[in-house]
Design an enzyme around this catalytic site. Sequence first.
Site, PDB file in Angstrom:
ATOM      1  N   GLU A  48      36.668  32.785  31.542  1.00  0.00           N
ATOM      2  CA  GLU A  48      35.732  33.865  31.238  1.00  0.00           C
ATOM      3  C   GLU A  48      36.420  35.228  31.189  1.00  0.00           C
ATOM      4  O   GLU A  48      36.092  36.066  30.352  1.00  0.00           O
ATOM      5  CB  GLU A  48      34.637  33.873  32.304  1.00  0.00           C
ATOM      6  CG  GLU A  48      33.537  34.866  32.033  1.00  0.00           C
ATOM      7  CD  GLU A  48      32.529  34.891  33.169  1.00  0.00           C
ATOM      8  OE1 GLU A  48      31.758  35.855  33.232  1.00  0.00           O
ATOM      9  OE2 GLU A  48      32.537  33.962  33.995  1.00  0.00           O
ATOM     10  N   ASP A  49      37.369  35.440  32.102  1.00  0.00           N
ATOM     11  CA  ASP A  49      37.914  36.795  32.289  1.00  0.00           C
ATOM     12  C   ASP A  49      39.353  36.977  31.823  1.00  0.00           C
ATOM     13  O   ASP A  49      39.888  38.081  31.892  1.00  0.00           O
ATOM     14  CB  ASP A  49      37.830  37.182  33.778  1.00  0.00           C
ATOM     15  CG  ASP A  49      36.392  37.258  34.265  1.00  0.00           C
ATOM     16  OD1 ASP A  49      35.516  37.532  33.432  1.00  0.00           O
ATOM     17  OD2 ASP A  49      36.152  37.041  35.458  1.00  0.00           O
TER      18      ASP A  49
END
Length: 714
Positions: free
Chosen positions: A88-89
Site C-alpha cells: 500500500e505504502d
Amino acid sequence: MQARGLPASSATLPEADFLFNELSSYLKPEDVSELQNVYLFSQSAHSGQFRQSGEPYISHPLAVASILGKLRLDTQTLTAALLHDVMEDTHVSKAEISNRFGKPVAELVDGVSKLDKIEFQTHADAQAENFRKMLLAMARDVRVILIKLADRLHNMRTLEAMRPEKRRRIARETMEIYAPIANRLGLNNIYQELQELSFRYLFPTRYRVLTNATKAARGNRREVVTKILDAIKQRLQAAGLDAEVTGREKQLYSIYKKMAEKHLTFSEVLDIYGFRVIVKDVPSCYIALGALHSLYNPIPGKFKDYIAIPKANGYQSLHNTLWGPYGTPIEVQIRTADMHRIAEAGVASHWLYKSTDADLNDLHMKTHQWLQSLLETLSDSTDSLEFLEHLKVDLFPGEVYVFTPQGKILALPKGATAVDFAYAVHTDIGDCCVAAKINGESAPLRTSLRSGDRVEIVTASHAKPNPAWLNYVVTGKARTHIRRFLKTMQYEESARLGERLLNQALMSLKVDPQTISELQWEKLARESGAKSKKDLLADMGLGKHLPAVIARRLVLPGESASGTNGVSDVITILGTEGMAVQFAKCCRPIPGDSIVGFIKKDQGLVIHIRDCPVASKSRGSSDNWLDVAWGKGITRHFEVSIKMMVANQRGVLARVAAVIAEAGSNIDNVAMEGDGAYTTMTFMLQVRNRYHLAQVMRGLRRIPEVAKISRMKG
C-alpha cells in the site's frame, strides 16, 4: 502515515530485538532468522517514512507482529504482519512478495491491504469495498483478519496523533466492525481493548469522568472485594475444590453501557467488580456453582450456562450474579483452564496451544461455517454498502439460542424471527416458508424468538419470499436472499412488461417487432448503456426509457414512421404482471374502472383510475402516460376502500362484517372514528371487479343503521 523526508536509520530498533527474543521462545532458530530478514526488507521498503507520531514507520509493523507473537502465530502470519503495509505504502508489488516470501504470504498481505488504487464516489463506498475484499480474503484464510485486528489495535493505541474528526471516524468504525469481529472470533482480550479505546475517542468527556469516578471508588471498594475474594476461596476449599480465583475490575465501556441502558448513575452501578473461578474439569464447574450458592444468594434470572450451550465463538463458562455482602451484586464466571484459554484466544487457540481438543475442532468448524455464510451473503449482495449493512447486523452483540425439531442448536442475533431461523437452516426453507410452530404452537412468521424456543418451519413448494419480510428480519442472510429474489423477480417481470410496451410502440409505427435484427438491438443497447436487449427491456418496464423513444430509435431510416407522435394501441392489464405493474394507492383501480397508466422511473407502470384527482394533476404535463385497459378473464382480487357512516349502536360492526362476508368479499383492514350518535367506518376490502363491489355496497345499504356509504378514490 506521512513521509517527511527525514534520513532513515538502518540500525535495528529496540522493539525488533524485543520481538525476536519473544519469538525465540516458541519458534525454531531458523524461523526467527528468516523473520529478521523479513524485518530488514520491510525496514528498507519503509525507509524515510514516519508515522504521525514521529516514530519511524517500521515501528508499526513491528508492533503488529508483536501482538500476533503473543498469540504464538506461525511464521507465515508474522512475515505477512511485518510486510502488511509495503504494497500500500511503498513500491513493492504482490509479485515481488510472492517471489521472495512465497504465494501464501503474498495472499495474506493482499487480503489486508487497502484498495487505494480504486476510485470511489464516497468514503463510505471505499470503506465498504475494503471490508468486502478483506472479508473475502478472510473467508479463504482466517489469518487475514488476525493480522487486520492486530493492525487496528496498534492504530487505536496510537490514535492520539490523529486529528479529532479522524479519531472519531476510526473509533466508530472500530466499535461497529472490528471489535465485534474480534468478539465473534473469540479474541476476548483484543475485543475488550478495542472497545475501551473506541469509547475513549468517541466520548472523551464521558471516558474521563468515568475514569476519575472509578479511581475514586476503587479505594472505597477494595476492602469489600478482598473480603469477597477470601470468602469465595474458603468456601471452594471447604467443598474440596482446587480452584484459582481472581477479582477484576469491569471495563469502563461495560460500566458506561450499563448506565446508559438502565438509566443508572455511577453510584448505582454496584457490580463494577467481577470474579473468575477456574477449576480442573466440567463437573467441578457445577460443584463450584453449588458451593457459591450456599455462600451468597443467586439473583433470579441472571444464571447463564454457556458450557451446555456454548456461544457461537466457542466461549464456554457458567455466569451468575449473586447478592454479596452489604447487598452488593457480584458477577461470577466459572470455567475450566481449557475453556479459559479458548475464551482469551478464541480461534487463535489453534496456533497458541497446538491443541487437538474436540472443543477447539468444534470452534474452528463454527468459525468456518460463519465465514462460509459471509461468502454466501457477499456473493448475493448487489453492492458493498449492502454487504456492510448485513455484516453489521450479524456482528451485533447479543444472541438467542434456539432448537430445530431434531434438537440442533442455532445461534441467532437478538430480535431474530421465525423467518431468520428458516434462512439459517437453509436458503430453500427460507424461500418456501409459509408458517411456523414455536414450542409446538402455531405462530406468525414475524414472531421474535427467545432462547430455548423449539422452532419448526412449515414450507410449501409454490411459496416465495414476501417483500413484507424485509420489515422485520434481522439477519444479513435472510435480508440478502429476500432482496435478491425480489430484484430477480422485478427484473423478469419488468423485462416482460417492457417487451409489451415496446411491441405496442412499434406496431403504432407500423413496424413488425419480428423484423428488428439482433444487430440493431445490440447497437441500441450499447448506445443506451444497457448490457443486453433484456436489460434494455427491463429498463423500459421500470420507466428508465420511454418505449415510444426506443421504438423510433429502432426504426431504420426510410421505414414507415407514421404515428410517431404517440402510441395509439392500448396496453391490456391482467393484474398478474407482478412488481412491474403497480396499482396506485390513491385511487385503487379495480376491473371495470376506466384506467390510465403512468411509467414511473424505477417503479414500472403505475395504474390509476382515469378520473383520479392525483393523476389528473400531472396528466397534461408528461409524455409518460399510456392508454391501458383491463384484459378478459381476470380472476384475482383487488384492494378497494369504502367509507360508511353508521348509527352508533351495539352489534353494528358484526352485522356489517357479516354482510361483507356473505357477498364473498374479505376485510383487509378496518378503522373507526366515533362522533356522538354516528361512527365513521373505513374498510379495506378485497373484490374481483366493479360489479362485485356494487353487490357488496347494495348489501350494506340494506342495513338500517347505515346512513351513508361511498367508495374512496384519492
